[in-house]
Design an enzyme around this catalytic site. Structure first.
Site: not given
Length: 196
Positions: A45-47, A49
């Site tokens: 998960l991106d930072w 998200s």
């Protein structure tokens, strides 16, 4: 499943990198929350998200869940700028062009009310005269920043992105920043699903 296999789900907060090593002091990492050696995220998960992150030391399962060929469903709650219309939802359902790629068909629906989510820190930037809506979006692929690119492509930029499930695993009451071990039944279902 051997006695040494570990399977963990984590409710990742906003601003946390999906890794244990810190590249910049600006972001927290998984190490700030999970003190379990030798487990690694399945996918990422991106930072910016939030939501469900699965971690394991089971390399075979990690590969099968991460490989696009197996198409495991991942469901997200997506807060977008403005209220998406039927045309935008139809485009998301049938596939949109993002960069040089056409997305696979997705399950998409406009949520009738705000979902039960915790407050984000920091909160999203609200614009007084611009309403927001929430979509539930289920994908079977995971391209880099795909959900954000998809909603932008149909004219409804993502403001907040929360993964609520991977296959049959759900956040279900797991507080923000908390993790737990999967039950034996959850591991069994995950392994059965990964043999598709």
């Amino acid at each position: 499943m051997t006695i040494d296999d570990r399977y963990i789900i984590f409710h990742k907060p906003y601003g946390v990198l999906s890794q244990f090593t810190q590249e910049t002091p600006k972001h927290r990492t998984l190490k700030d929350y999970i003190d379990v050696p030798d487990v690694y995220p399945v996918g990422r998960l991106d930072w910016d998200s939030e939501g469900l992150l699965l971690l394991t030391n089971d390399g075979r399962l990690q590969h099968r869940l991460s490989h696009p060929r197996f198409g495991h469903e991942r469901t997200y709650w997506v807060q977008v700028e403005r209220i998406p219309d039927a045309d935008a939802i139809n485009k998301l359902q049938t596939g949109v062009e993002i960069q040089d790629y056409r997305t696979r068909p997705a399950k998409v629906r406009l949520l009738p009310a705000n979902p039960p989510v915790c407050d984000r820190d920091p909160p999203i930037r609200f614009r007084k005269n611009v309403p927001t809506g929430w979509l539930e979006l289920t994908l079977t692929e995971g391209k880099n920043r795909q959900v954000r690119r998809m909603t932008a492509a149909v004219g409804f930029p993502t403001l907040r992105l929360i993964r609520v499930s991977i296959a049959h695993l759900c956040l279900d009451g797991l507080a923000l920043g908390e993790w737990r071990n999967l039950t034996a039944a959850e591991v069994k279902l995950m392994k059965m699903g990964s043999r598709e």
